[in-house]
Design a protein around this motif. Structure first.
Motif, PDB file in Angstrom:
ATOM      1  N   ILE A   1      20.295  -0.964  16.543  1.00 27.55           N
ATOM      2  CA  ILE A   1      19.402   0.205  16.452  1.00 27.55           C
ATOM      3  C   ILE A   1      18.833   0.327  15.044  1.00 27.55           C
ATOM      4  CG2 ILE A   1      19.395   2.724  16.396  1.00 27.55           C
ATOM      5  CD1 ILE A   1      21.080   2.710  18.884  1.00 27.55           C
ATOM      6  N   ARG A   2      19.687   0.144  14.029  1.00 25.55           N
ATOM      7  CA  ARG A   2      19.193   0.240  12.648  1.00 25.55           C
ATOM      8  C   ARG A   2      18.133  -0.825  12.383  1.00 25.55           C
ATOM      9  NH1 ARG A   2      24.733   1.402  11.657  1.00 25.55           N
ATOM     10  NH2 ARG A   2      25.174  -0.762  11.072  1.00 25.55           N
ATOM     11  N   GLN A   3      18.350  -2.037  12.900  1.00 20.91           N
ATOM     12  CA  GLN A   3      17.355  -3.092  12.713  1.00 20.91           C
ATOM     13  C   GLN A   3      16.063  -2.753  13.449  1.00 20.91           C
ATOM     14  OE1 GLN A   3      17.555  -6.042  10.715  1.00 20.91           O
ATOM     15  NE2 GLN A   3      15.369  -5.787  11.156  1.00 20.91           N
ATOM     16  N   ALA A   4      16.185  -2.216  14.653  1.00 24.29           N
ATOM     17  CA  ALA A   4      14.993  -1.837  15.421  1.00 24.29           C
ATOM     18  C   ALA A   4      14.224  -0.718  14.722  1.00 24.29           C
ATOM     19  CB  ALA A   4      15.393  -1.422  16.836  1.00 24.29           C
ATOM     20  N   GLU A   5      14.968   0.223  14.122  1.00 22.28           N
ATOM     21  CA  GLU A   5      14.312   1.307  13.379  1.00 22.28           C
ATOM     22  C   GLU A   5      13.590   0.767  12.154  1.00 22.28           C
ATOM     23  OE1 GLU A   5      17.285   5.040  14.517  1.00 22.28           O
ATOM     24  OE2 GLU A   5      17.660   3.837  12.730  1.00 22.28           O
ATOM     25  N   LEU A   6      14.220  -0.212  11.476  1.00 26.77           N
ATOM     26  CA  LEU A   6      13.560  -0.838  10.328  1.00 26.77           C
ATOM     27  C   LEU A   6      12.282  -1.545  10.759  1.00 26.77           C
ATOM     28  CD1 LEU A   6      16.429  -2.419   8.187  1.00 26.77           C
ATOM     29  CD2 LEU A   6      14.837  -0.639   7.481  1.00 26.77           C
ATOM     30  N   ASP A   7      12.374  -2.329  11.834  1.00 28.31           N
ATOM     31  CA  ASP A   7      11.197  -3.054  12.309  1.00 28.31           C
ATOM     32  C   ASP A   7      10.071  -2.088  12.674  1.00 28.31           C
ATOM     33  OD1 ASP A   7      12.494  -5.453  11.958  1.00 28.31           O
ATOM     34  OD2 ASP A   7      13.059  -5.691  14.057  1.00 28.31           O
ATOM     35  N   LEU A   8      10.446  -0.971  13.271  1.00 29.22           N
ATOM     36  CA  LEU A   8       9.434   0.030  13.622  1.00 29.22           C
ATOM     37  C   LEU A   8       8.798   0.626  12.369  1.00 29.22           C
ATOM     38  CD1 LEU A   8       7.971   1.666  15.780  1.00 29.22           C
ATOM     39  CD2 LEU A   8       9.884   3.301  15.734  1.00 29.22           C
ATOM     40  N   SER A   9       9.632   0.884  11.360  1.00 34.27           N
ATOM     41  CA  SER A   9       9.086   1.452  10.114  1.00 34.27           C
ATOM     42  C   SER A   9       8.162   0.470   9.413  1.00 34.27           C
ATOM     43  CB  SER A   9      10.225   1.860   9.178  1.00 34.27           C
ATOM     44  OG  SER A   9      10.894   0.724   8.642  1.00 34.27           O
ATOM     45  N   TYR A  10       8.415  -0.840   9.586  1.00 33.56           N
ATOM     46  CA  TYR A  10       7.581  -1.844   8.926  1.00 33.56           C
ATOM     47  C   TYR A  10       6.187  -1.942   9.536  1.00 33.56           C
ATOM     48  CZ  TYR A  10      11.890  -3.549   6.705  1.00 33.56           C
ATOM     49  OH  TYR A  10      13.043  -3.654   5.974  1.00 33.56           O
ATOM     50  N   THR A  11       5.968  -1.303  10.678  1.00 35.35           N
ATOM     51  CA  THR A  11       4.619  -1.308  11.242  1.00 35.35           C
ATOM     52  C   THR A  11       3.671  -0.449  10.401  1.00 35.35           C
ATOM     53  OG1 THR A  11       5.104   0.546  12.720  1.00 35.35           O
ATOM     54  CG2 THR A  11       5.496  -1.690  13.566  1.00 35.35           C
ATOM     55  N   ALA A  12       4.218   0.411   9.566  1.00 33.68           N
ATOM     56  CA  ALA A  12       3.425   1.174   8.598  1.00 33.68           C
ATOM     57  C   ALA A  12       3.566   0.479   7.249  1.00 33.68           C
ATOM     58  CB  ALA A  12       3.904   2.619   8.527  1.00 33.68           C
ATOM     59  N   VAL A  13       2.516  -0.170   6.792  1.00 31.66           N
ATOM     60  CA  VAL A  13       2.552  -0.925   5.537  1.00 31.66           C
ATOM     61  C   VAL A  13       2.098   0.006   4.414  1.00 31.66           C
ATOM     62  CG1 VAL A  13       1.737  -2.965   4.312  1.00 31.66           C
ATOM     63  CG2 VAL A  13       2.027  -3.036   6.811  1.00 31.66           C
ATOM     64  N   ARG A  14       2.993   0.243   3.456  1.00 30.83           N
ATOM     65  CA  ARG A  14       2.724   1.207   2.392  1.00 30.83           C
ATOM     66  C   ARG A  14       2.691   0.538   1.030  1.00 30.83           C
ATOM     67  NH1 ARG A  14       3.156   6.320   4.412  1.00 30.83           N
ATOM     68  NH2 ARG A  14       4.112   6.481   6.491  1.00 30.83           N
ATOM     69  N   ALA A  15       2.091   1.216   0.062  1.00 32.54           N
ATOM     70  CA  ALA A  15       2.004   0.699  -1.305  1.00 32.54           C
ATOM     71  C   ALA A  15       3.379   0.736  -1.959  1.00 32.54           C
ATOM     72  CB  ALA A  15       1.013   1.519  -2.124  1.00 32.54           C
ATOM     73  N   PRO A  16       3.858  -0.384  -2.511  1.00 34.28           N
ATOM     74  CA  PRO A  16       5.193  -0.400  -3.131  1.00 34.28           C
ATOM     75  C   PRO A  16       5.228   0.309  -4.484  1.00 34.28           C
ATOM     76  CG  PRO A  16       4.123  -2.533  -3.378  1.00 34.28           C
ATOM     77  CD  PRO A  16       3.234  -1.709  -2.510  1.00 34.28           C
ATOM     78  N   PHE A  17       4.071   0.441  -5.131  1.00 35.78           N
ATOM     79  CA  PHE A  17       3.965   1.161  -6.403  1.00 35.78           C
ATOM     80  C   PHE A  17       2.515   1.587  -6.583  1.00 35.78           C
ATOM     81  CE2 PHE A  17       3.985  -3.438  -7.178  1.00 35.78           C
ATOM     82  CZ  PHE A  17       2.719  -3.631  -7.715  1.00 35.78           C
ATOM     83  N   SER A  18       2.283   2.447  -7.533  1.00 30.60           N
ATOM     84  CA  SER A  18       0.917   2.912  -7.795  1.00 30.60           C
ATOM     85  C   SER A  18       0.127   1.818  -8.491  1.00 30.60           C
ATOM     86  CB  SER A  18       0.947   4.177  -8.664  1.00 30.60           C
ATOM     87  OG  SER A  18       1.645   5.211  -8.017  1.00 30.60           O
ATOM     88  N   GLY A  19      -1.123   1.649  -8.102  1.00 30.95           N
ATOM     89  CA  GLY A  19      -1.945   0.619  -8.721  1.00 30.95           C
ATOM     90  C   GLY A  19      -3.292   0.502  -8.029  1.00 30.95           C
ATOM     91  N   ARG A  20      -3.972  -0.606  -8.331  1.00 26.87           N
ATOM     92  CA  ARG A  20      -5.282  -0.853  -7.733  1.00 26.87           C
ATOM     93  C   ARG A  20      -5.199  -2.084  -6.828  1.00 26.87           C
ATOM     94  NH1 ARG A  20      -9.997   1.274  -8.704  1.00 26.87           N
ATOM     95  NH2 ARG A  20      -9.274   2.176 -10.665  1.00 26.87           N
ATOM     96  N   LEU A  21      -5.811  -1.938  -5.647  1.00 28.25           N
ATOM     97  CA  LEU A  21      -5.812  -3.027  -4.690  1.00 28.25           C
ATOM     98  C   LEU A  21      -6.899  -4.041  -5.036  1.00 28.25           C
ATOM     99  CD1 LEU A  21      -5.509  -1.031  -1.346  1.00 28.25           C
ATOM    100  CD2 LEU A  21      -3.654  -2.049  -2.684  1.00 28.25           C
ATOM    101  N   GLY A  22      -6.700  -5.267  -4.560  1.00 30.51           N
ATOM    102  CA  GLY A  22      -7.727  -6.285  -4.659  1.00 30.51           C
ATOM    103  C   GLY A  22      -8.574  -6.287  -3.395  1.00 30.51           C
ATOM    104  N   ARG A  23      -9.053  -7.447  -3.015  1.00 29.47           N
ATOM    105  CA  ARG A  23      -9.873  -7.566  -1.808  1.00 29.47           C
ATOM    106  C   ARG A  23      -8.976  -7.574  -0.575  1.00 29.47           C
ATOM    107  NH1 ARG A  23     -11.693 -11.644   1.477  1.00 29.47           N
ATOM    108  NH2 ARG A  23     -10.615 -13.241   0.223  1.00 29.47           N
ATOM    109  N   ILE A  24      -9.344  -6.764   0.427  1.00 29.10           N
ATOM    110  CA  ILE A  24      -8.620  -6.751   1.694  1.00 29.10           C
ATOM    111  C   ILE A  24      -8.856  -8.081   2.405  1.00 29.10           C
ATOM    112  CG2 ILE A  24      -8.241  -5.525   3.853  1.00 29.10           C
ATOM    113  CD1 ILE A  24      -7.660  -3.848   1.371  1.00 29.10           C
ATOM    114  N   LYS A  25      -7.781  -8.760   2.805  1.00 25.71           N
ATOM    115  CA  LYS A  25      -7.904 -10.104   3.363  1.00 25.71           C
ATOM    116  C   LYS A  25      -7.743 -10.157   4.877  1.00 25.71           C
ATOM    117  CE  LYS A  25      -6.087 -12.013  -0.945  1.00 25.71           C
ATOM    118  NZ  LYS A  25      -5.030 -12.831  -1.597  1.00 25.71           N
ATOM    119  N   VAL A  26      -7.618  -8.994   5.525  1.00 23.52           N
ATOM    120  CA  VAL A  26      -7.466  -8.948   6.981  1.00 23.52           C
ATOM    121  C   VAL A  26      -8.418  -7.902   7.540  1.00 23.52           C
ATOM    122  CG1 VAL A  26      -5.073  -9.741   7.044  1.00 23.52           C
ATOM    123  CG2 VAL A  26      -5.566  -7.313   6.702  1.00 23.52           C
ATOM    124  N   SER A  27      -8.575  -7.931   8.845  1.00 25.90           N
ATOM    125  CA  SER A  27      -9.429  -6.960   9.527  1.00 25.90           C
ATOM    126  C   SER A  27      -8.676  -6.385  10.716  1.00 25.90           C
ATOM    127  CB  SER A  27     -10.716  -7.628  10.024  1.00 25.90           C
ATOM    128  OG  SER A  27     -11.453  -8.176   8.961  1.00 25.90           O
TER     129      SER A  27
END
Length: 342
Positions: free
Chosen positions: A123-149
């Motif tokens: 269950i803990r692994q499934a909850e982690l996998d579910l949380s990973y569907t939301a990709v968040r910024a690991p720290f404050s900064g500026r993004l480069g070019r988005i490489k996916v659509s």
């Protein structure tokens, strides 16, 4: 004409440096799936924890529900095994069942307990996998070019979704040869400065790629503990707050180190200096108003003046105007001009 004057100046030394982000990372998908949303734009400035991408959740929600069902089943099996052990223990104490039956019931309970722990971990692994569907910024900064659509299928083994760089503060790294490094250490020791104390470390300035000096000063934050045998140099790193974001990761810069204490140096106007194949020289007027040619060794520029390291002494008069009209050996009538640096 102008006199060679002595003024207190802080010695500087220039090096080639490079901007280095304190934090930079390629943001990867941590689970595989269909990319439902891209929530940021190229070059966006983001804060730590901001949502950048969303991967389809439904498959991972289904897995989580399945794992919860498996846990409920494992807990029911554990309850049944515990009840069976209690009955077998009571019958064993009465002598109604052999010891082997009691031991089997005890082993069954241990197996059921292990199955519960495995289901909880799943269950803990499934909850982690579910949380990973939301990709968040690991720290404050500026993004480069988005490489996916939106619509792409992403995975941990695929390419990065985007890169992120922390722009401020920032490091500037440069190298000193062994002689320069030892001289700086000796100077710090003479001035009573602890090189491990970044609050009293020498100030560092940089000249940007466009030739302008950055108003903000940095301080040495790190000095290497070994000489690179391939280059004979020691790596030094300075830290800048980079408030205006003018120092970029990877940018080449001119780095200057300035001494803490001012020392007396001879300074003359830059207008007095001429050059030939032997190097820089000035025209000096002696006590008999005769012009002499004098080769000099120059140092750093100070405003409109320049430091003379060798070749002149304080009080000597140098020609700063009309250089094309006179030559060594002629007699002149000196007229005072503005002093260097005024």
């Amino acid at each position: 004409m102008a006199e060679a004057v002595i003024k207190p100046v802080k010695d500087t030394a220039a090096f080639i440096g490079r901007g280095e982000a304190i934090d930079k990372a390629d943001i990867m998908a941590r689970v595989s799936g269909y990319l439902e949303e891209v929530l940021v734009q190229d070059g966006a400035e983001v804060q730590k924890g901001d949502l950048l991408f969303r991967i389809e959740r439904s498959a991972y929600e289904a897995v989580l529900e399945s794992r919860r069902a498996e846990l409920a089943q494992a807990e029911a099996n554990l309850e049944l095994a515990s009840l069976d052990l209690a009955r077998k223990q009571e019958l064993f104490e009465r002598g109604s069942v052999p010891e082997a039956d009691r031991d089997t019931a005890r082993a069954n309970e241990l197996v059921a307990e292990a199955q519960v722990r495995a289901a909880q971990a799943a269950i803990r692994q499934a909850e982690l996998d579910l949380s990973y569907t939301a990709v968040r910024a690991p720290f404050s900064g500026r993004l480069g070019r988005i490489k996916v659509s939106t619509g792409d299928v992403v995975s941990p083994s695929g390419s990065a979704l985007v890169n992120i760089v922390r722009e401020a503060p920032v490091y500037v790294s440069f190298s000193l040869n062994e002689k320069q490094f030892v001289e700086i250490l000796q100077q710090l020791a003479a001035e009573g400065i602890d090189r491990a104390d970044t609050g009293t470390a020498p100030e560092v300035f940089v000249v940007l790629p466009n030739g302008e000096e950055l108003e903000e000063k940095g301080r040495i934050a790190f000095a290497g503990n070994r000489v690179d045998p391939a280059t004979g140099a020691v790596t030094v790193r300075a830290k800048f707050e980079n408030g205006h974001r003018l120092i970029l990761d990877g940018a080449f810069l001119t780095v200057g180190l300035q001494s803490q204490e001012a020392v007396d140096r001879i300074i003359i106007s830059q207008a007095a200096i001429q050059r030939d194949q032997q190097g820089p020289f000035v025209l000096v007027v002696d006590d008999q108003n005769q012009v002499q040619q004098r080769y000099i060794v120059t140092g750093d520029v100070q405003g409109t003046g320049i430091i003379v390291l060798d070749g002149l002494v304080q009080g000597e008069t140098v020609v700063v105007q009309g250089l094309q009209k006179i030559r060594p050996g002629v007699e002149v009538d000196p007229v005072p001009a503005a002093q260097a640096g005024d």
